[in-house]
Scaffold this active site. Structure first.
Site, short mmCIF file in Angstrom:
data_model
loop_
_atom_site.label_atom_id
_atom_site.label_comp_id
_atom_site.label_asym_id
_atom_site.label_seq_id
_atom_site.Cartn_x
_atom_site.Cartn_y
_atom_site.Cartn_z
N ASN A 211 4.84 1.82 -0.67
CA ASN A 211 4.30 2.61 0.44
C ASN A 211 4.37 4.11 0.14
O ASN A 211 3.46 4.87 0.49
CB ASN A 211 5.03 2.29 1.74
CG ASN A 211 4.42 1.07 2.41
OD1 ASN A 211 3.38 0.58 1.98
ND2 ASN A 211 5.06 0.58 3.44
N GLY A 260 -1.21 7.77 8.82
CA GLY A 260 -0.42 7.45 9.99
C GLY A 260 0.03 6.01 9.92
O GLY A 260 0.10 5.43 8.83
N CYS A 263 4.08 2.37 8.90
CA CYS A 263 4.80 2.22 7.63
C CYS A 263 4.82 3.48 6.76
O CYS A 263 5.89 3.97 6.41
CB CYS A 263 4.17 1.09 6.82
SG CYS A 263 4.56 -0.52 7.50
C1 UDX Z 1 0.48 0.09 4.93
C2 UDX Z 1 0.43 -0.52 3.52
O1 UDX Z 1 -0.89 -0.41 3.00
C3 UDX Z 1 0.87 -1.98 3.57
O2 UDX Z 1 0.88 -2.55 2.28
C4 UDX Z 1 2.26 -1.94 4.18
O3 UDX Z 1 3.00 -3.05 4.05
C5 UDX Z 1 2.21 -1.43 5.59
O4 UDX Z 1 1.76 -0.09 5.52
P1 UDX Z 1 -1.07 0.13 7.07
O5 UDX Z 1 -0.04 1.01 7.68
O6 UDX Z 1 -1.64 -1.00 7.87
O7 UDX Z 1 -0.51 -0.54 5.72
O8 UDX Z 1 -2.31 1.06 6.70
P2 UDX Z 1 -3.05 1.57 5.37
O9 UDX Z 1 -4.33 0.86 5.21
O10 UDX Z 1 -2.13 1.59 4.22
O11 UDX Z 1 -3.38 3.07 5.82
C6 UDX Z 1 -2.34 3.97 6.16
C7 UDX Z 1 -2.88 5.29 6.58
O12 UDX Z 1 -3.43 5.99 5.47
C8 UDX Z 1 -3.97 5.27 7.63
O13 UDX Z 1 -3.72 6.29 8.57
C9 UDX Z 1 -5.25 5.53 6.87
O14 UDX Z 1 -6.25 6.12 7.64
C10 UDX Z 1 -4.74 6.45 5.78
N1 UDX Z 1 -5.54 6.44 4.55
C11 UDX Z 1 -5.61 5.32 3.79
C12 UDX Z 1 -6.20 7.59 4.16
O15 UDX Z 1 -6.15 8.62 4.83
N2 UDX Z 1 -6.89 7.57 2.99
C13 UDX Z 1 -6.98 6.47 2.19
O16 UDX Z 1 -7.62 6.56 1.13
C14 UDX Z 1 -6.32 5.31 2.61
#
Ligand code: UDX
Length: 441
Positions: A211, A260, A263
């Site tokens: 993460n 955000g 995690c």
């Molecule tokens: C994350 C991890 O991906 C997952 O493996 C873990 O176990 C739990 O945390 P999640 O919190 O559901 O999953 O969201 P994720 O898809 O990882 O996105 C996290 C944040 O990063 C979001 O706010 C998203 O908008 C942002 N993000 C993601 C970006 O700003 N740019 C990107 O390229 C990817």
């Protein structure tokens, strides 16, 4: 196999329902009686595509049961998963009080060998701590093992991620515990999922490291996007050019208002704290966390520079959840922006396909207008801020949108739209990392 999932929150419910779908007998336990009652009636307390159907089907077939009785669930299980929350304390470190309390309760109900598995994200060393707690409180003569089986489920695609994971990490040190956990995941052998066996502490670290690395990619591309703006460079082409290098990879290089969710922010901070406790400085990760906060603030700067002082302005915000396909508002940059706009005296009109009810509960004391849809939100506004990239916002009828706005300012914090198209329609467009504000000549 009989297993129990302690904590019917996001991770516990998804994992429990998916294990039941694999054919295991799963008992989901939660101390929140109203949540358990609702689940028994097929009502979900969270929005996750495909989860409701899976829960209902397995509940109907008797493979998934819900209870508040932890003792009974433990007594009938061979594997007991701990999936309770590990929220951040004031200083950013993980609060393990729920995990430890559950450990004591499990110990009191050990009536034969069981493997106790942490699914919650827990700091390195928690497995060992749990072993001590359970040893101290269990009846004499019964044996148990501890294991760590971190989840890597993305909200919004958690069911898909459970059935098609990139990997399964099993941290276990006894042959019996390893055999039980491998057996639980046997259905995934058919699709040749890599199963990584490590010791417990390593499995705990893999979760944080993964993460924190994803967070690093996002903060890196966000800062680079900020630099691209004054230099007149398009960050998407840069990200594409970088991503084609297999060592870098194209994923998680999408710029925006910052990461955000439940995690990435929490785990990055907790890892920094874990390192501090060992007198190790994680300079890169500390920078990632700081850059993420700065990115939100920078988005506010973009809004101000487009519409001027916010007092008395009407701003429409599309999307409140931290990402699409979830109603989760935890650490949502969109929600932070809404609060900030309201604080600075703007009239904020919001719309989100799934998170409106939750937002009302969180944004108390602020006069926010909860709109019926995107166009209703945009009515009379001085700017539309696209904050979360729900599919519903990807194909807006732009003429209609412009028609209801007071001033045609469009802040595309997720870079969903083609700037030239919006400018041709008479909008002032601002994205992230896309060469600053462009206006129609
Ligand atoms: C994350 C991890 O991906 C997952 O493996 C873990 O176990 C739990 O945390 P999640 O919190 O559901 O999953 O969201 P994720 O898809 O990882 O996105 C996290 C944040 O990063 C979001 O706010 C998203 O908008 C942002 N993000 C993601 C970006 O700003 N740019 C990107 O390229 C990817």
């Amino acid at each position: 196999m009989h297993l129990s999932m302690i904590g019917a929150g996001y991770v516990g419910l998804v994992s429990g329902a998916c294990f039941a779908e694999f054919g295991h007998q799963v008992t989901c336990v939660d101390k929140d009686a109203s949540r358990i009652e609702a689940l028994k009636q097929g009502k979900m307390h969270l929005y996750e595509p495909g989860l409701g159907e899976l829960v209902q089907k397995n509940f109907r077939d008797g493979r998934l049961v819900f209870t508040t009785d932890l003792g009974k669930a433990v007594e009938t299980s061979l594997a007991v998963f701990i999936a309770v929350g590990t929220p951040p304390r004031g200083d950013g470190s993980a609060d393990l009080s729920a995990v430890e309390a559950v450990g004591k309760e499990i110990a009191a109900h050990l009536n034969g060998y069981k493997v106790v598995v942490t699914k919650s994200t827990v700091p390195v060393g928690t497995g060992e701590r749990l072993r001590q707690i359970i040893s101290k409180h269990k009846p004499e003569g019964v044996s148990f093992d501890i294991a760590s089986n971190p989840e890597f489920l993305r909200e919004g695609s958690a069911v898909e991620d459970f059935f098609r994971p990139n990997r399964v990490v099993i941290g276990a040190e006894s042959p019996q515990a390893i055999a039980i956990l491998k057996d639980l995941y046997r259905p995934l052998y058919l699709i040749e999922t890599p199963i990584l066996l490590t010791n417990i502490a390593t499995a705990e670290m893999i979760k944080y490291a993964s993460n924190a690395f994803l967070a690093t990619k996002i903060s890196f591309i966000n800062e680079l996007a900020n630099l691209c703006e004054p230099l007149g460079v398009d960050i998407h082409q840069v990200a594409k050019g970088m991503g084609l290098d297999g060592r870098i990879g194209s994923k998680f290089l999408h710029p925006g208002p910052g990461f955000g969710g439940s995690c990435l922010p929490k785990d990055s901070q907790a890892l920094v704290k874990m390192a501090e406790a060992q007198q190790v400085e994680l300079r890169v990760l500390s920078g990632v966390v700081a850059a993420n906060q700065a990115q939100r603030e920078r988005m506010m700067g973009k809004i101000r520079s487009l519409v001027g002082p916010l007092k008395g302005k009407t701003i429409a915000v599309l999307g409140l959840a931290f990402k699409p396909n979830t109603n989760d508002l935890r650490e949502s940059p969109a929600l932070w922006i809404v609060s900030q706009l309201a604080k600075e005296g703007a009239q904020v009109r919001v719309y989100d396909p799934e998170a409106m009810t939750d937002a009302r509960a969180v944004l108390t004391g602020q006069s926010i207008v909860y709109a019926q849809d995107a166009y209703d939100a945009a009515r009379g506004s001085d700017a539309v801020v696209l904050a979360t990239e729900w599919n519903q916002f990807r194909n807006l009828e732009l003429e209609k949108l412009k028609g209801v706005m007071r001033q045609p300012n469009f802040l595309d914090l997720r870079n969903v739209y083609d700037p030239d198209r919006l400018i041709a329609l008479g909008f002032q467009y601002v994205g992230v990392g896309r060469a600053g504000t462009k206006t129609k000549p």
